[in-house]
Design a protein around this motif. Structure first.
Motif, PDB file in Angstrom:
ATOM      1  N   ALA A 146       0.827  -1.211   0.000  1.00 54.68           N
ATOM      2  CA  ALA A 146       0.000   0.000   0.000  1.00 54.68           C
ATOM      3  C   ALA A 146       0.859   1.258   0.000  1.00 54.68           C
ATOM      4  O   ALA A 146       0.549   2.248  -0.672  1.00 54.68           O
ATOM      5  N   MET A 147       1.973   1.234   0.750  1.00 53.76           N
ATOM      6  CA  MET A 147       2.834   2.417   0.804  1.00 53.76           C
ATOM      7  C   MET A 147       3.550   2.633  -0.526  1.00 53.76           C
ATOM      8  O   MET A 147       3.695   3.766  -0.992  1.00 53.76           O
ATOM      9  N   TYR A 148       3.994   1.553  -1.163  1.00 55.02           N
ATOM     10  CA  TYR A 148       4.616   1.715  -2.480  1.00 55.02           C
ATOM     11  C   TYR A 148       3.630   2.329  -3.474  1.00 55.02           C
ATOM     12  O   TYR A 148       3.986   3.203  -4.272  1.00 55.02           O
ATOM     13  N   ARG A 149       2.385   1.885  -3.416  1.00 53.90           N
ATOM     14  CA  ARG A 149       1.378   2.450  -4.327  1.00 53.90           C
ATOM     15  C   ARG A 149       1.102   3.916  -4.008  1.00 53.90           C
ATOM     16  O   ARG A 149       0.871   4.733  -4.895  1.00 53.90           O
ATOM     17  N   LYS A 150       1.170   4.247  -2.723  1.00 58.42           N
ATOM     18  CA  LYS A 150       0.968   5.632  -2.304  1.00 58.42           C
ATOM     19  C   LYS A 150       2.087   6.528  -2.836  1.00 58.42           C
ATOM     20  O   LYS A 150       1.847   7.646  -3.297  1.00 58.42           O
ATOM     21  N   ILE A 151       3.309   6.022  -2.783  1.00 54.30           N
ATOM     22  CA  ILE A 151       4.443   6.764  -3.337  1.00 54.30           C
ATOM     23  C   ILE A 151       4.254   6.954  -4.843  1.00 54.30           C
ATOM     24  O   ILE A 151       4.435   8.049  -5.378  1.00 54.30           O
ATOM     25  N   GLY A 152       3.875   5.879  -5.513  1.00 56.07           N
ATOM     26  CA  GLY A 152       3.645   5.962  -6.954  1.00 56.07           C
ATOM     27  C   GLY A 152       2.570   6.969  -7.306  1.00 56.07           C
ATOM     28  O   GLY A 152       2.697   7.722  -8.283  1.00 56.07           O
ATOM     29  N   ASP A 153       1.513   7.019  -6.507  1.00 53.41           N
ATOM     30  CA  ASP A 153       0.429   7.964  -6.776  1.00 53.41           C
ATOM     31  C   ASP A 153       0.903   9.406  -6.636  1.00 53.41           C
ATOM     32  O   ASP A 153       0.489  10.285  -7.403  1.00 53.41           O
ATOM     33  N   GLU A 154       1.778   9.681  -5.668  1.00 52.38           N
ATOM     34  CA  GLU A 154       2.276  11.050  -5.489  1.00 52.38           C
ATOM     35  C   GLU A 154       3.140  11.458  -6.688  1.00 52.38           C
ATOM     36  O   GLU A 154       3.075  12.593  -7.155  1.00 52.38           O
ATOM     37  N   ILE A 155       3.916  10.523  -7.204  1.00 58.29           N
ATOM     38  CA  ILE A 155       4.727  10.812  -8.385  1.00 58.29           C
ATOM     39  C   ILE A 155       3.821  11.063  -9.589  1.00 58.29           C
ATOM     40  O   ILE A 155       4.064  11.980 -10.392  1.00 58.29           O
ATOM     41  N   ARG A 156       2.763  10.280  -9.711  1.00 54.22           N
ATOM     42  CA  ARG A 156       1.837  10.491 -10.836  1.00 54.22           C
ATOM     43  C   ARG A 156       1.127  11.838 -10.721  1.00 54.22           C
ATOM     44  O   ARG A 156       0.861  12.493 -11.742  1.00 54.22           O
ATOM     45  N   LYS A 157       0.825  12.300  -9.508  1.00 54.80           N
ATOM     46  CA  LYS A 157       0.257  13.635  -9.334  1.00 54.80           C
ATOM     47  C   LYS A 157       1.230  14.691  -9.853  1.00 54.80           C
ATOM     48  O   LYS A 157       0.831  15.650 -10.520  1.00 54.80           O
ATOM     49  N   MET A 158       2.500  14.511  -9.531  1.00 60.94           N
ATOM     50  CA  MET A 158       3.526  15.432 -10.024  1.00 60.94           C
ATOM     51  C   MET A 158       3.577  15.411 -11.548  1.00 60.94           C
ATOM     52  O   MET A 158       3.657  16.465 -12.199  1.00 60.94           O
TER      53      MET A 158
END
Length: 232
Positions: A146-158
């Protein structure tokens, strides 16, 4: 953003985050030492000082060059106008990303000092409370899916904001004690049209994981990187 200009320097500041009475001392190390408001430091490309302001802690970074060229000209840049200085451009980029809901530090104050046709620069930005970078965390324990996906989502927002983080690595990704993900260090980063460059960001990040795994034996595997690419 407000600004104060003297003969050879310009300081931009957010009056909600730093008292106007302290702006002239914002980049004076003796001032912070004299008032016992230095709360720590970190070594990287130079020293980052952590300062206690009235309502938050701040990180003070002096802009320095890296690589072989940096050994010759450590911290000087060609002056092409105040708004083209690295500190002003990073401030503008941070402000834009915060407006779009991306978790990045708040810019507090920035300074450029002009000398002839060159300048030197500093940035004071929010120190994220109770946060560690991914290197420090993964040295001690693995992250869950879940945390890896959360990190990925923040990068995709950027990336949706078309921001190219030209030095995306696991030192520049933080997780705080509320499990919020933060992206930091946007010097030399910029908005860019198109999508092809986004894969280069992901590739750089993967190389960073691989490098730290060899160097520090962090708790990470290639399969974990695939989780970054999945959205929550």
């Amino acid at each position: 953003m407000k600004s104060v200009q003297a003969k050879n320097q310009l300081i931009w500041f957010d009056e909600e985050l730093i008292d106007s009475s302290e702006v002239e001392h914002a980049f004076d190390l003796n001032y912070w030492q004299k008032n016992n408001r230095i709360v720590g430091s970190a070594q990287g490309r130079g020293t980052t000082w952590f300062l206690q302001l009235n309502s938050l802690q701040a990180a003070w970074r002096h802009y320095r060059r890296g690589g072989l060229f940096g050994k010759l000209i450590a911290d000087s840049y060609w002056f092409q106008g105040w708004q083209k200085t690295r500190c002003f451009q990073e401030w503008q980029l941070l402000a834009l990303m915060r407006e779009q809901g991306i978790q990045v530090p708040r810019p507090i104050a920035a300074r450029a000092i002009k000398s002839g046709m060159i300048y030197r620069a500093d940035l004071l930005s929010e120190k994220i409370p109770n946060a560690q970078d991914l290197v420090s965390i993964l040295e001690n324990q693995p992250l869950d899916a879940a945390m890896y996906r959360k990190i990925g989502d923040e990068i995709r927002k950027m990336h949706r904001a078309q921001v190219n983080h030209t030095d995306l690595n696991i030192h520049n990704i933080l997780i705080d004690d509320r499990e919020q993900v933060w992206l930091i260090d946007f010097d030399k980063c910029y908005q860019q049209d198109g999508d092809a460059w986004k894969q280069e960001n992901w590739d750089r990040l993967k190389r960073s994981f691989e490098k730290e795994q060899k160097k520090r034996q962090i708790h990470w595997s290639a399969a974990d990187f695939e989780l970054l690419l999945d959205s929550l």
